[in-house]
Scaffold this motif. Structure first.
Motif, short mmCIF file in Angstrom:
data_model
loop_
_atom_site.label_atom_id
_atom_site.label_comp_id
_atom_site.label_asym_id
_atom_site.label_seq_id
_atom_site.Cartn_x
_atom_site.Cartn_y
_atom_site.Cartn_z
N PHE A 8 5.95 -30.70 23.33
CA PHE A 8 4.74 -31.41 22.89
C PHE A 8 5.06 -32.86 22.55
O PHE A 8 4.36 -33.78 22.95
CB PHE A 8 4.12 -30.68 21.68
CG PHE A 8 2.80 -31.25 21.26
CD1 PHE A 8 1.68 -31.06 22.04
CD2 PHE A 8 2.68 -31.96 20.08
CE1 PHE A 8 0.44 -31.57 21.66
CE2 PHE A 8 1.46 -32.48 19.68
CZ PHE A 8 0.34 -32.28 20.47
N ARG A 35 -0.20 -27.45 26.79
CA ARG A 35 0.43 -27.58 25.46
C ARG A 35 -0.59 -27.31 24.36
O ARG A 35 -0.27 -26.71 23.33
CB ARG A 35 1.03 -28.98 25.26
CG ARG A 35 2.21 -29.33 26.14
CD ARG A 35 3.47 -28.52 25.88
NE ARG A 35 3.51 -27.25 26.56
CZ ARG A 35 3.76 -27.05 27.86
NH1 ARG A 35 3.96 -28.06 28.66
NH2 ARG A 35 3.80 -25.84 28.35
N ALA A 39 -0.30 -24.46 21.61
CA ALA A 39 -0.35 -24.77 20.17
C ALA A 39 -1.35 -23.88 19.46
O ALA A 39 -1.10 -23.43 18.34
CB ALA A 39 -0.71 -26.24 19.96
N ASN A 55 -2.95 -32.86 16.20
CA ASN A 55 -2.97 -32.27 17.53
C ASN A 55 -4.34 -32.46 18.18
O ASN A 55 -4.45 -32.91 19.32
CB ASN A 55 -2.60 -30.79 17.44
CG ASN A 55 -2.43 -30.15 18.78
OD1 ASN A 55 -2.09 -30.80 19.76
ND2 ASN A 55 -2.67 -28.86 18.84
#
Length: 88
Positions: A8, A35, A39, A55
């Motif tokens: 990431f 990704r 996550a 994020n």
């Protein structure tokens, strides 16, 4: 978890590793989505509201850039991050 964070992190800094970055490149967008899905499946990361917020913000910005499809000259931004430029 460590492997995920390495992948990431590598993806997030990729635009700054070259002089020009194409945010419209389909491979970057596909990897970003992968990704993000990864996550959301990691139970360990959901405990940190800071990680979740960051994020979502980063993925949102990169998705917007992907839709716009610009090719960005990242040399000045990289210089700012490295501290070699002191004033805008």
């Amino acid at each position: 978890m460590r492997e995920f964070l390495a992948r990431f992190g590598s993806l997030i800094v990729r635009p700054y590793r070259t002089d020009r970055f194409d945010f419209g490149a389909p491979t970057f967008h596909q990897e970003l989505q992968a990704r993000f899905r990864e996550a959301s499946e990691l139970r360990e990361t959901t405990g940190s509201p800071h990680f979740v917020f960051l994020n979502k913000v980063l993925v949102g910005i990169f998705n917007l850039m992907g839709q716009l499809g610009p090719v960005i000259d990242t040399r000045r931004s990289r210089a700012l991050l490295e501290g070699t430029v002191t004033a805008l």
